[in-house]
Structures are given as structure tokens and as C-alpha cells.
Write a protein that holds these residues in place. Structure first.
Motif, PDB file in Angstrom:
ATOM      1  N   LYS A  47      37.958  49.112  46.395  1.00 22.07           N
ATOM      2  CA  LYS A  47      38.200  47.780  45.488  1.00 22.07           C
ATOM      3  C   LYS A  47      38.039  48.027  44.217  1.00 22.07           C
ATOM      4  CE  LYS A  47      36.119  43.416  44.165  1.00 22.07           C
ATOM      5  NZ  LYS A  47      35.815  41.923  44.397  1.00 22.07           N
TER       6      LYS A  47
ATOM      7  N   GLY B  62      40.937  42.364  41.799  1.00 15.91           N
ATOM      8  CA  GLY B  62      41.115  41.033  42.649  1.00 15.91           C
ATOM      9  C   GLY B  62      42.355  41.508  43.595  1.00 15.91           C
TER      10      GLY B  62
ATOM     11  N   ASP C 181      40.734  42.138  47.021  1.00 18.20           N
ATOM     12  CA  ASP C 181      40.100  40.838  47.619  1.00 18.20           C
ATOM     13  C   ASP C 181      41.239  40.175  48.369  1.00 18.20           C
ATOM     14  OD1 ASP C 181      37.900  41.489  46.398  1.00 18.20           O
ATOM     15  OD2 ASP C 181      37.791  39.705  45.310  1.00 18.20           O
TER      16      ASP C 181
ATOM     17  N   HIS D  61      50.685  40.777  40.858  1.00 19.70           N
ATOM     18  CA  HIS D  61      49.349  40.481  40.685  1.00 19.70           C
ATOM     19  C   HIS D  61      48.977  40.424  39.128  1.00 19.70           C
ATOM     20  CE1 HIS D  61      48.148  40.181  44.980  1.00 19.70           C
ATOM     21  NE2 HIS D  61      49.010  41.138  45.044  1.00 19.70           N
TER      22      HIS D  61
ATOM     23  N   ASN E 256      46.398  32.390  45.041  1.00 17.40           N
ATOM     24  CA  ASN E 256      45.039  32.966  45.834  1.00 17.40           C
ATOM     25  C   ASN E 256      44.360  32.150  46.306  1.00 17.40           C
ATOM     26  OD1 ASN E 256      46.232  35.525  45.309  1.00 17.40           O
ATOM     27  ND2 ASN E 256      45.187  35.766  43.570  1.00 17.40           N
TER      28      ASN E 256
ATOM     29  N   ARG F  26      36.517  43.270  34.623  1.00 17.65           N
ATOM     30  CA  ARG F  26      36.928  44.469  33.999  1.00 17.65           C
ATOM     31  C   ARG F  26      37.034  44.037  32.487  1.00 17.65           C
ATOM     32  NH1 ARG F  26      41.831  45.239  34.830  1.00 17.65           N
ATOM     33  NH2 ARG F  26      42.743  43.327  35.331  1.00 17.65           N
TER      34      ARG F  26
ATOM     35  N   LYS G  61      41.306  40.040  29.088  1.00 15.46           N
ATOM     36  CA  LYS G  61      39.988  39.074  29.727  1.00 15.46           C
ATOM     37  C   LYS G  61      39.599  38.083  28.488  1.00 15.46           C
ATOM     38  CE  LYS G  61      40.610  40.113  33.812  1.00 15.46           C
ATOM     39  NZ  LYS G  61      40.843  39.314  34.803  1.00 15.46           N
TER      40      LYS G  61
ATOM     41  N   THR H  85      28.237  48.406  34.778  1.00 17.90           N
ATOM     42  CA  THR H  85      28.268  49.006  36.111  1.00 17.90           C
ATOM     43  C   THR H  85      29.145  48.248  36.759  1.00 17.90           C
ATOM     44  OG1 THR H  85      27.099  49.670  37.834  1.00 17.90           O
ATOM     45  CG2 THR H  85      26.098  47.845  36.671  1.00 17.90           C
TER      46      THR H  85
ATOM     47  N   ASP I  87      29.078  46.620  40.696  1.00 18.78           N
ATOM     48  CA  ASP I  87      28.204  46.378  41.620  1.00 18.78           C
ATOM     49  C   ASP I  87      28.307  45.163  42.226  1.00 18.78           C
ATOM     50  OD1 ASP I  87      25.853  45.636  42.880  1.00 18.78           O
ATOM     51  OD2 ASP I  87      24.457  46.496  41.445  1.00 18.78           O
TER      52      ASP I  87
ATOM     53  N   TYR J  95      27.318  35.197  40.415  1.00 19.79           N
ATOM     54  CA  TYR J  95      27.969  34.034  40.798  1.00 19.79           C
ATOM     55  C   TYR J  95      26.924  32.756  41.114  1.00 19.79           C
ATOM     56  CZ  TYR J  95      32.493  36.429  40.651  1.00 19.79           C
ATOM     57  OH  TYR J  95      33.706  37.213  40.076  1.00 19.79           O
TER      58      TYR J  95
ATOM     59  N   GLU K 279      45.997  35.045  32.650  1.00 23.38           N
ATOM     60  CA  GLU K 279      45.482  35.156  33.869  1.00 23.38           C
ATOM     61  C   GLU K 279      46.190  34.854  34.994  1.00 23.38           C
ATOM     62  OE1 GLU K 279      43.125  37.064  35.946  1.00 23.38           O
ATOM     63  OE2 GLU K 279      41.761  36.417  33.967  1.00 23.38           O
TER      64      GLU K 279
ATOM     65  N   CYS L 107      46.097  34.769  38.448  1.00 21.88           N
ATOM     66  CA  CYS L 107      45.572  33.958  39.236  1.00 21.88           C
ATOM     67  C   CYS L 107      43.831  33.766  38.604  1.00 21.88           C
ATOM     68  CB  CYS L 107      45.356  34.354  40.519  1.00 21.88           C
ATOM     69  SG  CYS L 107      44.500  33.006  41.595  1.00 21.88           S
ATOM     70  N   GLY L 108      43.148  34.614  38.784  1.00 13.86           N
ATOM     71  CA  GLY L 108      41.651  34.934  38.603  1.00 13.86           C
ATOM     72  C   GLY L 108      41.259  34.582  39.847  1.00 13.86           C
ATOM     73  N   LEU L 109      40.117  35.300  40.272  1.00 18.65           N
ATOM     74  CA  LEU L 109      39.368  34.859  41.308  1.00 18.65           C
ATOM     75  C   LEU L 109      37.950  34.647  40.850  1.00 18.65           C
ATOM     76  CD1 LEU L 109      40.293  38.035  43.709  1.00 18.65           C
ATOM     77  CD2 LEU L 109      41.220  35.691  43.658  1.00 18.65           C
TER      78      LEU L 109
HETATM   79  N1  LIG Z   1      31.898  45.368  37.365  1.00 17.95           N
HETATM   80  C1  LIG Z   1      32.100  44.703  38.370  1.00 17.95           C
HETATM   81  N2  LIG Z   1      31.195  44.746  39.542  1.00 17.95           N
HETATM   82  C2  LIG Z   1      31.700  44.100  40.649  1.00 17.95           C
HETATM   83  N3  LIG Z   1      32.612  43.148  40.759  1.00 17.95           N
HETATM   84  C3  LIG Z   1      33.484  43.174  39.725  1.00 17.95           C
HETATM   85  C4  LIG Z   1      33.190  43.953  38.415  1.00 17.95           C
HETATM   86  N4  LIG Z   1      34.364  43.575  37.758  1.00 17.95           N
HETATM   87  C5  LIG Z   1      35.125  42.772  38.174  1.00 17.95           C
HETATM   88  N5  LIG Z   1      34.705  42.603  39.688  1.00 17.95           N
HETATM   89  C6  LIG Z   1      35.298  41.742  40.834  1.00 17.95           C
HETATM   90  O1  LIG Z   1      36.624  42.018  40.426  1.00 17.95           O
HETATM   91  C7  LIG Z   1      37.425  40.893  40.815  1.00 17.95           C
HETATM   92  C8  LIG Z   1      38.159  40.388  39.740  1.00 17.95           C
HETATM   93  O2  LIG Z   1      39.227  39.704  40.281  1.00 17.95           O
HETATM   94  P1  LIG Z   1      40.064  38.802  39.260  1.00 17.95           P
HETATM   95  O3  LIG Z   1      41.199  38.039  40.213  1.00 17.95           O
HETATM   96  O4  LIG Z   1      39.384  37.684  38.499  1.00 17.95           O
HETATM   97  O5  LIG Z   1      40.868  39.838  38.106  1.00 17.95           O
HETATM   98  P2  LIG Z   1      41.716  41.284  38.381  1.00 17.95           P
HETATM   99  O6  LIG Z   1      42.429  41.295  36.862  1.00 17.95           O
HETATM  100  O7  LIG Z   1      41.156  42.255  38.617  1.00 17.95           O
HETATM  101  O8  LIG Z   1      42.780  40.775  38.961  1.00 17.95           O
HETATM  102  C9  LIG Z   1      44.473  40.848  39.055  1.00 17.95           C
HETATM  103  O9  LIG Z   1      44.787  40.210  40.281  1.00 17.95           O
HETATM  104  C10 LIG Z   1      44.134  39.162  40.803  1.00 17.95           C
HETATM  105  C11 LIG Z   1      44.611  39.255  42.287  1.00 17.95           C
HETATM  106  O10 LIG Z   1      45.966  38.402  42.415  1.00 17.95           O
HETATM  107  C12 LIG Z   1      44.447  37.957  39.977  1.00 17.95           C
HETATM  108  O11 LIG Z   1      43.670  36.938  40.497  1.00 17.95           O
HETATM  109  C13 LIG Z   1      44.079  38.300  38.514  1.00 17.95           C
HETATM  110  O12 LIG Z   1      44.730  37.135  37.641  1.00 17.95           O
HETATM  111  C14 LIG Z   1      44.897  39.516  38.218  1.00 17.95           C
HETATM  112  O13 LIG Z   1      44.395  39.889  36.781  1.00 17.95           O
HETATM  113  C15 LIG Z   1      36.325  39.594  41.087  1.00 17.95           C
HETATM  114  O14 LIG Z   1      36.223  39.882  42.621  1.00 17.95           O
HETATM  115  C16 LIG Z   1      35.118  40.312  40.423  1.00 17.95           C
HETATM  116  O15 LIG Z   1      33.806  39.704  40.930  1.00 17.95           O
END
Ligand SMILES: Nc1ncnc2c1ncn2[C@@H]1O[C@H](COP(=O)(O)OP(=O)(O)O[C@H]2O[C@H](CO)[C@@H](O)[C@H](O)[C@H]2O)[C@@H](O)[C@H]1O
Length: 487
Positions: free
Chosen positions: A15, A18, A21, A169, A252, A305, A310, A359, A361, A369, A382, A384-386
Motif C-alpha cells: 500500500k 488510496g 485500499d 483514481h 469509493n 501523501r 493535497k 513516516t 505508519d 483517525y 481530490e 474521491c479521498g478516503l
Molecule cells: N504516512 C502515512 N501513513 C499511513 N497511512 C497513510 C499515510 N499517508 C497516507 N496514508 C493513507 O493512504 C490513504 C490515502 O488515500 P486517499 O484516497 O485519501 O488519497 P490518495 O491520493 O493516496 O489516493 C488517490 O486514489 C484514491 C482511491 O481511489 C482516491 O480516493 C484519492 O482521491 C486519490 O487521490 C489513506 O488510507 C491514508 O490513511
């Protein structure tokens, strides 16, 4: 219906963001809808590393497969496992040269890696799932698969009945490379054309997927509209408008089994709406773990990220003002050095108020959360945004910019009707961000009854995969019909 989901990352095997996931959860819910999903991803180095942590086994099922039309002698092996807690098979493409980097998106040559993976997927499906009906590809790394199917594999009887779906995505990442890669790929030179994968003198992998897939979707209805405009189209808006009638938006979901405050073993104390006081125990423990003073002041979390997408520039502009409001700020993220350094500097300056965790993690993410009061997502765009969805599920109030999926999931709280689950702003500007945070902080500090209602509304928001998986099933039917009509 037999569906193959193809992705560069899949939770829990590997991973980065997003995407993992989504592709980790969607097949689980498709399976419940009586389809037969399978998943294919590269066997990145981290897939071995995670095997013990997440208790899955990897079994080699085929070896030394060549891809005749590629300009390389590299061969691949196929490994097999199951997505944990499901019966969904997952296959891994193993090749030492291409997929042994420490970093999922590292390695000797990203373009060659994506081409190799795409071609290997099609050779793998022939061996393990010749009856596949839907090939569902995700993002630019797999977007050449529909291009291969319409060219080199056009007359292959095994693929006569299969249709393709491309999910975008994130339009910000397109896979743009020098045109010479066409030789490596074995694709006919004719696709290097304005009506094909040519893009301002280069090759654009995602453009290929957009033009050659039977149907396309992105991960929220609002983003599906936005990307057809110049402002959000990242120079592909024209191509997307061409395919407008085949372009869908499906929000999503989040995995309710994995992300449940009542059972999540990664948080300090489990809780539900009925025992919401326990959420505040999580906050105290989080403050303690991060070395912040404990107290009833709002904790603002952000997990992301660290990239321009962002909205970190508008956040940086006003962070000092935000800290004047007597709040604590907790960040978890990795990415661009300029942001990593900026947040570290801020932590040094305000050790009592800022905790900057540079980091990756997953456990700390869950604690944030659960333990924060508010969650910030001031994104420039964005899909979708998770993050906002996880925070809603854990009763943590999102403060967002209303764009893409953030606009589809977060609704402004209205104290007259007691409706809404968060706060936000439309125009991309630090002043509006500051105003939205100030409003949230005011509710937290001075309108406790409303805050309780907000938390309730947040936790009751329907973000389940059940709903979205049904929409994907419909999309697959649409793709099949399109194919039959000879698109
Ligand atoms: N340092 C860290 N440590 C632990 N966990 C971390 C982390 N940094 C990020 N994460 C985790 O990574 C995920 C990020 O997901 P997002 O959907 O918010 O954004 P992302 O831009 O990666 O995804 C892209 O794809 C997804 C999926 O379709 C869309 O929702 C989104 O809008 C699009 O930009 C979350 O589960 C978050 O908790």
C-alpha cells in the motif's frame, strides 16, 4: 460474472495510497454479490515482507513465462494467494529485474515496468482465467491493457468475450514517456497517433486507456464532471469529453470490517456512538504518545501523501494563525521534502502544539483517525479521498475543500436543521480555509450540543462498499453491452 481487477498496489500486500485500499476491498464486496473476482498485481519486494505481518501465504504456481512480442528476454513467474478473510484469489507477477525495488513506484524503468506488467497480465489471464469477462484496470500503470486488447490480442479467441473498464483514481498521474517505448512494447506504430497514445510528441499511457477501454470511470461523481473541464482536466479534458457518454463516477466505499471503531485493534480503546466518551480516551492516549500536553482543546489531524494535490500550500500559509486558536495539530505523512521540512520546523517551533510524524505508519494512522477531533483535507483536487471517509466513520469531523469526492461525501453542518457532517469551503484560498477551521473550532468549543450531533451525523454517514460494489456491477454490465454493440 468473472472479473479480473488489475492494480499496481493492493492492501494489505502493498500500500502506498488510496488505490491499494480500493482494490483490496472492492473484490471482497463483489464476491458477496455473486460475482467471481480475481486480482493481479506485481510481486513487489514488500509483498514478501508483509506476508508474515498479515498472515498470508505465497505459493508459486507457474514459472519462466516469456512474452514473445516484448523487446526483452525477461521471464516471469506467477504466485498465488488469497485476499485475507475472503475466497478471492490474487496472483502476483514476479520478475526480479522489474519488481524488486524497495519502493512500489521505484525500480529500473517505470515505463518498461508498467508495459511488462500489462503484457504479463494478459498472458497470465490466458493461463489462469480464460473465461474472464471483465478486465478492470486501474490508473496509468495498467492502462495499456485495453490498448493491447484492441491491437495485438484483437483476434485472440480467448479475449473475444472480455470487456474492459478503466478506473482513474488520479488524473494527475498519467504515465508520460518518450515515444521510443513503443518499440519495447511491441505495439503497432499506428497507435502512436493523436487518436491513440501519442501526447504532445510523447506517449501517454492513461490516454491510451481512456481511448481504448470499453467504459471509463473515476472515483466520485463530482470528479467525473470536473475532469472534463480545462481547470481539472490535466490536458486530457478534451479526450475525456470525447468519451463523455462512457464516463461514469462511482464513489469509493470504505471497508466497514477493517475500519470499525468498535473492533479496530489498532486504536487505543474501542468505541461506538453509544460510548462516545471512549473516543476521548483515544485522544488523551494519542496526546500522550505524541508528547503533546493533554487537555480538552481540539486536535486537528491530517494524514496524507505530502504532495501539492493535497492543498498543503494554503495550509502552510495559515498554520500559524490556526495555532493561535489554541488547538493542537497532528500530521502523519511522507512525500515532498519541502513539506516534510516545513512541518518538522513548525514542530520545533511549537512543540506543545504540533506533532509532525514524517513516516508511513498504518497503525498510527488509525490512532489519529480515532483520537483527533477534526480532520483536514484542503485539497486542490481530490478524485474521491478516503481520509475524510475514515474520519467520518471514527466520529472525527472533516474540514475540507468542496471538490471531487470531498464535495460528494462531506456536507456543511447547518445548525438550524441539525443536518450535515462537516465543514468546508469552495474557493481554493488560505483565507477560506482559515474561516472554515475557525467555524469548526467555534462549534467544538462553544456549541457542544451541535458538536455531539455532528459526531453522530458523521458516524452515521453511509460510506459502505455494498452500495458502491453494486454500482460497479452495473458498470460491468454496461461494459459488456458496449462490447456487444461493437464499440
Ligand atoms: N504516512 C502515512 N501513513 C499511513 N497511512 C497513510 C499515510 N499517508 C497516507 N496514508 C493513507 O493512504 C490513504 C490515502 O488515500 P486517499 O484516497 O485519501 O488519497 P490518495 O491520493 O493516496 O489516493 C488517490 O486514489 C484514491 C482511491 O481511489 C482516491 O480516493 C484519492 O482521491 C486519490 O487521490 C489513506 O488510507 C491514508 O490513511
Amino acid at each position: 460474472m468473472k472479473v479480473a481487477l488489475i492494480s499496481y498496489e493492493v492492501y494489505p500486500f502493498a500500500k502506498v495510497g488510496g488505490l491499494a485500499d480500493v482494490v483490496g476491498a472492492l473484490p471482497k464486496y463483489l464476491e458477496k454479490l455473486a460475482t467471481s473476482p480475481l486480482v493481479i498485481m506485481p510481486k513487489h519486494k514488500v509483498v514478501e515482507v508483509n506476508a508474515e505481518k498479515y498472515s498470508y501465504k505465497l505459493e508459486k504456481v507457474r514459472e519462466s513465462i516469456e512474452i514473445p512480442y516484448l523487446n526483452t528476454k525477461e521471464k516471469f513467474d506467477i504466485y498465488y494467494s488469497k485476499i485475507p478473510n475472503t475466497n478471492v484469489p490474487i496472483y502476483f507477477i514476479e520478475n526480479e529485474y522489474y519488481f524488486s525495488s524497495d519502493d512500489v513506484y521505484g525500480g529500473p524503468d517505470l515505463a518498461e515496468q508498467a508495459i511488462y506488467f500489462s503484457a504479463a497480465v494478459l498472458e497470465t489471464l490466458k493461463l489462469i482465467a480464460p473465461d474472464v469477462e471483465i478486465i478492470h484496470v486501474n490508473d496509468w500503470q495498467t492502462a495499456l491493457i485495453p490498448v493491447y486488447l484492441r491491437t495485438l490480442y484483437k483476434d485472440d479467441p480467448l479475449y473475444k468475450k472480455s470487456s474492459t473498464v478503466l478506473t482513474i483514481h488520479n488524473l494527475g498521474y498519467q504515465g508520460i514517456f518518450e515515444p521510443d517505448y513503443i518499440k519495447f512494447s511491441g505495439l503497432p506504430e499506428s497507435v502512436l497517433d493523436i487518436n491513440g497514445i501519442e501526447f504532445y510528441g510523447k506517449i501517454n499511457f492513461l490516454k491510451g486507456g481512456i481511448l481504448f477501454a470499453d467504459v471509463i470511470n473515476t472515483v466520485s461523481p463530482t470528479y467525473a464532471q470536473e475532469i472534463q473541464t480545462k481547470e481539472y482536466g490535466e490536458r486530457l479534458d478534451g479526450v475525456l469529453r470525447l468519451r463523455s457518454s462512457d464516463l461514469y463516477g462511482i464513489l469509493n466505499g470504505i471497508d466497514y470490517e477493517e475500519y470499525n471503531p468498535e473492533t479496530d485493534s489498532r486504536i487505543y480503546v474501542n468505541y461506538s456512538l453509544r460510548e462516545i466518551e471512549k473516543k476521548y480516551e483515544n485522544k488523551q492516549k494519542l496526546q500522550e504518545e505524541l508528547g503533546l500536553p493533554q487537555g480538552d482543546l481540539p486536535v486537528l489531524g491530517i494524514i496524507t501523501r505530502l504532495v501539492d494535490q493535497k492543498g498543503l500550500d494554503i495550509l502552510a500559509d495559515v498554520l500559524r494563525y490556526i495555532l493561535l486558536m489554541d488547538v493542537q495539530f497532528v500530521l502523519l505523512g511522507t512525500g515532498d521534502k519541502k513539506y516534510e521540512e516545513m512541518f518538522k520546523k513548525l514542530e520545533k517551533e511549537f512543540p506543545e502544539k504540533v506533532s509532525a510524524n514524517i513516516t508511513f505508519d498504518i497503525n498510527l494512522a488509525q490512532k489519529i483517525y480515532a483520537g483527533s477531533d477534526m480532520f483536514l483535507m484542503p485539497s486542490r483536487y481530490e478524485p474521491c479521498g478516503l481520509g475524510q471517509m475514515y474520519s467520518l466513520r471514527y466520529g472525527t469531523i472533516p474540514v475540507v475543500r468542496y471538490t471531487g469526492g470531498l464535495a460528494d461525501t462531506v456536507k456543511e453542518y447547518d445548525e438550524k436543521t441539525f443536518k450535515g457532517n462537516g465543514f468546508g469551503f469552495k474557493e481554493y484560498s488560505s483565507a477560506y480555509l482559515l474561516k472554515a477551521i475557525a467555524r469548526a473550532v467555534d462549534f467544538y468549543k462553544n456549541k457542544k450540543v451541535h458538536w455531539r450531533k455532528l459526531v453522530e451525523n458523521a458516524m452515521k454517514t453511509d460510506l459502505s462498499w455494498e452500495r458502491s460494489a453494486k454500482e460497479y456491477l452495473k458498470l460491468y454490465e454496461t461494459a459488456k453491452n458496449k462490447k456487444l454493440q461493437g464499440r
